[in-house]
Design a protein around this motif. Sequence first.
Motif, PDB file in Angstrom:
ATOM      1  N   LEU A 221      16.788  -7.313  23.107  1.00  0.00           N
ATOM      2  CA  LEU A 221      17.355  -5.960  23.012  1.00  0.00           C
ATOM      3  C   LEU A 221      16.309  -4.860  23.154  1.00  0.00           C
ATOM      4  CD1 LEU A 221      19.843  -6.516  20.038  1.00  0.00           C
ATOM      5  CD2 LEU A 221      20.424  -6.272  22.455  1.00  0.00           C
ATOM      6  N   PHE A 222      15.089  -5.143  22.684  1.00  0.00           N
ATOM      7  CA  PHE A 222      14.038  -4.118  22.676  1.00  0.00           C
ATOM      8  C   PHE A 222      12.791  -4.669  23.362  1.00  0.00           C
ATOM      9  CE2 PHE A 222      16.415  -4.184  18.605  1.00  0.00           C
ATOM     10  CZ  PHE A 222      17.222  -3.068  18.808  1.00  0.00           C
ATOM     11  N   PRO A 223      12.883  -5.007  24.640  1.00  0.00           N
ATOM     12  CA  PRO A 223      11.763  -5.689  25.315  1.00  0.00           C
ATOM     13  C   PRO A 223      10.497  -4.853  25.413  1.00  0.00           C
ATOM     14  CG  PRO A 223      13.438  -5.009  26.907  1.00  0.00           C
ATOM     15  CD  PRO A 223      14.028  -4.792  25.550  1.00  0.00           C
ATOM     16  N   GLU A 224      10.608  -3.538  25.268  1.00  0.00           N
ATOM     17  CA  GLU A 224       9.418  -2.705  25.393  1.00  0.00           C
ATOM     18  C   GLU A 224       8.638  -2.590  24.082  1.00  0.00           C
ATOM     19  OE1 GLU A 224       8.589  -1.844  28.316  1.00  0.00           O
ATOM     20  OE2 GLU A 224      10.471  -2.525  29.193  1.00  0.00           O
ATOM     21  N   ASN A 225       9.181  -3.131  22.988  1.00  0.00           N
ATOM     22  CA  ASN A 225       8.456  -3.088  21.722  1.00  0.00           C
ATOM     23  C   ASN A 225       7.424  -4.215  21.717  1.00  0.00           C
ATOM     24  OD1 ASN A 225       7.621  -3.508  18.942  1.00  0.00           O
ATOM     25  ND2 ASN A 225       9.323  -2.187  18.360  1.00  0.00           N
ATOM     26  N   LYS A 226       6.185  -3.858  21.875  1.00  0.00           N
ATOM     27  CA  LYS A 226       5.108  -4.845  22.013  1.00  0.00           C
ATOM     28  C   LYS A 226       5.009  -5.748  20.800  1.00  0.00           C
ATOM     29  CE  LYS A 226       2.488  -1.477  24.731  1.00  0.00           C
ATOM     30  NZ  LYS A 226       1.218  -0.702  24.830  1.00  0.00           N
ATOM     31  N   GLN A 227       5.210  -5.183  19.620  1.00  0.00           N
ATOM     32  CA  GLN A 227       5.009  -5.948  18.395  1.00  0.00           C
ATOM     33  C   GLN A 227       6.004  -7.089  18.268  1.00  0.00           C
ATOM     34  OE1 GLN A 227       2.308  -5.240  16.374  1.00  0.00           O
ATOM     35  NE2 GLN A 227       2.825  -7.249  15.569  1.00  0.00           N
ATOM     36  N   PHE A 228       7.220  -6.903  18.789  1.00  0.00           N
ATOM     37  CA  PHE A 228       8.227  -7.959  18.671  1.00  0.00           C
ATOM     38  C   PHE A 228       7.812  -9.204  19.444  1.00  0.00           C
ATOM     39  CE2 PHE A 228      11.841  -4.654  17.865  1.00  0.00           C
ATOM     40  CZ  PHE A 228      11.290  -4.386  16.634  1.00  0.00           C
ATOM     41  N   TRP A 229       7.138  -9.021  20.579  1.00  0.00           N
ATOM     42  CA  TRP A 229       6.650 -10.169  21.347  1.00  0.00           C
ATOM     43  C   TRP A 229       5.597 -10.930  20.547  1.00  0.00           C
ATOM     44  CZ3 TRP A 229       8.751 -11.748  25.863  1.00  0.00           C
ATOM     45  CH2 TRP A 229       9.620 -10.841  26.500  1.00  0.00           C
ATOM     46  N   VAL A 230       4.744 -10.190  19.865  1.00  0.00           N
ATOM     47  CA  VAL A 230       3.715 -10.828  19.046  1.00  0.00           C
ATOM     48  C   VAL A 230       4.369 -11.586  17.896  1.00  0.00           C
ATOM     49  CG1 VAL A 230       1.680 -10.435  17.602  1.00  0.00           C
ATOM     50  CG2 VAL A 230       2.033  -9.068  19.677  1.00  0.00           C
ATOM     51  N   TYR A 231       5.349 -10.947  17.249  1.00  0.00           N
ATOM     52  CA  TYR A 231       6.076 -11.626  16.173  1.00  0.00           C
ATOM     53  C   TYR A 231       6.668 -12.943  16.671  1.00  0.00           C
ATOM     54  CZ  TYR A 231       6.118  -7.318  13.304  1.00  0.00           C
ATOM     55  OH  TYR A 231       5.768  -6.231  12.550  1.00  0.00           O
ATOM     56  N   LEU A 232       7.339 -12.882  17.832  1.00  0.00           N
ATOM     57  CA  LEU A 232       8.019 -14.071  18.342  1.00  0.00           C
ATOM     58  C   LEU A 232       7.012 -15.185  18.635  1.00  0.00           C
ATOM     59  CD1 LEU A 232      10.623 -15.432  19.194  1.00  0.00           C
ATOM     60  CD2 LEU A 232      10.385 -14.389  21.452  1.00  0.00           C
ATOM     61  N   GLY A 233       5.915 -14.826  19.292  1.00  0.00           N
ATOM     62  CA  GLY A 233       4.890 -15.826  19.565  1.00  0.00           C
ATOM     63  C   GLY A 233       4.351 -16.448  18.290  1.00  0.00           C
ATOM     64  N   ASN A 234       4.178 -15.642  17.271  1.00  0.00           N
ATOM     65  CA  ASN A 234       3.669 -16.118  15.988  1.00  0.00           C
ATOM     66  C   ASN A 234       4.697 -16.981  15.270  1.00  0.00           C
ATOM     67  OD1 ASN A 234       1.843 -16.385  13.895  1.00  0.00           O
ATOM     68  ND2 ASN A 234       2.425 -14.481  12.916  1.00  0.00           N
ATOM     69  N   PHE A 235       5.963 -16.544  15.269  1.00  0.00           N
ATOM     70  CA  PHE A 235       6.980 -17.262  14.511  1.00  0.00           C
ATOM     71  C   PHE A 235       7.350 -18.600  15.138  1.00  0.00           C
ATOM     72  CE2 PHE A 235       8.552 -12.923  12.808  1.00  0.00           C
ATOM     73  CZ  PHE A 235       7.579 -12.952  11.817  1.00  0.00           C
ATOM     74  N   TYR A 236       7.157 -18.744  16.445  1.00  0.00           N
ATOM     75  CA  TYR A 236       7.396 -20.052  17.055  1.00  0.00           C
ATOM     76  C   TYR A 236       6.481 -21.118  16.438  1.00  0.00           C
ATOM     77  CZ  TYR A 236      10.545 -18.732  20.908  1.00  0.00           C
ATOM     78  OH  TYR A 236      11.620 -18.330  21.659  1.00  0.00           O
ATOM     79  N   THR A 237       5.315 -20.705  15.974  1.00  0.00           N
ATOM     80  CA  THR A 237       4.419 -21.685  15.357  1.00  0.00           C
ATOM     81  C   THR A 237       4.988 -22.190  14.035  1.00  0.00           C
ATOM     82  OG1 THR A 237       3.086 -20.055  14.119  1.00  0.00           O
ATOM     83  CG2 THR A 237       2.442 -20.527  16.400  1.00  0.00           C
ATOM     84  N   LEU A 238       5.812 -21.374  13.375  1.00  0.00           N
ATOM     85  CA  LEU A 238       6.411 -21.794  12.102  1.00  0.00           C
ATOM     86  C   LEU A 238       7.422 -22.908  12.306  1.00  0.00           C
ATOM     87  CD1 LEU A 238       6.981 -18.282  10.461  1.00  0.00           C
ATOM     88  CD2 LEU A 238       5.072 -19.854  10.103  1.00  0.00           C
ATOM     89  N   THR A 239       8.015 -22.964  13.497  1.00  0.00           N
ATOM     90  CA  THR A 239       8.956 -24.035  13.820  1.00  0.00           C
ATOM     91  C   THR A 239       8.294 -25.097  14.707  1.00  0.00           C
ATOM     92  OG1 THR A 239       9.810 -22.698  15.672  1.00  0.00           O
ATOM     93  CG2 THR A 239      11.007 -22.587  13.582  1.00  0.00           C
TER      94      THR A 239
END
Length: 419
Positions: A221-239
Amino acid sequence: MLKLKKLTSALVIATALTVTATSVTAAVQPNMAKVEERKARKTQIVGERVGKTLVKAFDLYNEEKLDEAIAVLLDVNSNNEFDTATLNRFLGNLYATKDEKQAIKYLTLAVKPDVLTFNDQALSMKLLADMLLQDKQYQKAIKAYEDWIMFTGEQNSDAYMRIANAYYLMNQHDKVIAPADDAIRFSPKPTEGPYQLKMAALYELKRYKDLVAVVETMVQLFPENKQFWVYLGNFYTLTEEYSKSLSTLQLAYSQGYLEKDSEVRMLAQMYANNNIPYKAATTMEKHMKSGLVKKDKNNLNFIASNYQTAREFLKAAEYYGELAKMTNDADAYRRQGSSYLAIQRYNEAIAAFDKALSMNVDKPSGVYMSLVDAYFYQKKYKEAYAALMNAKKDPAMSRQVRSWESYIKDKAKQKGVSL
């Protein structure tokens, strides 16, 4: 942007089931028939004395004489319930700019009898809820927002967002999700706030699969928010979805979204975790040279060890050398020597091993055995045998020493070298 669109399209598919499975029943269900009754009730008008007082107070307020305006309102009383509620409403509104607790007091008195006009009652109830939230009376604020929704019949995204926020601030993370979902559902267009609250609550609850699904939607929904991409990359490691973490961070990197030291180091670490050590080393090296990544012992060791894993031994030796000079660490010299040895740079290897030994490296017998290799392949049998005798002092090396000792003696004898 083509790659970005492809990934967000893929995330639409990945999150479609989550979106469609969401309940359509809101947390608060107003009785709309009663709402219509309230809207239709007869409008009252304040008495003349109270009306004049309100006009005077309003004029003083416009002249930025707030205290005088409040004093005027406090100086008048009325036996009429509607007049009193109206006075309390004005006092609550004025106090809202300077004193939360007084605002709460008078707004509570204003709304309690439910005699104000529909719009005035609704506005006062909403302001009361806002004041309670601002005053950190979170449970009362939640009840006030729910009362406002019940009164107005308005399924309002902002009200649900504030309810979710109040639960989060009370650390009742399990109760954040439902009102956050309602805030999302009733928003006229997607906004980041409720998704961020939901994300934070799911993280605290350690519901990592749900967390990832939410952040996938946020990126969609918010592809231009840079921080969300970082969050997603980080949270994939939790799974433990390391390949997804890497692909997400790679895409964010290609878009220029990784701007911090920690973000670049995360990408480099994901290359290492996905067994791509050369990219891990070169990514870190590039940004260390640019100055974004700090040149410290941890980052130098990361580059060196990943170059070594990638069998880029000369580069590994270079960075182990930098690490050794920075830290004066004997083991860094040992590793540098091992890297030189791997590419048959024997003189450099010997120099590094000697430096490690001069600094009292741990397990010196292992370093001596490495020196045996370096000297032997230079056909320096006397030096190789001397290093072997030093290694022999460690009983743990007895098997390796035995296998080498006769071999070196035989070679030395063939070459006429006296040991």
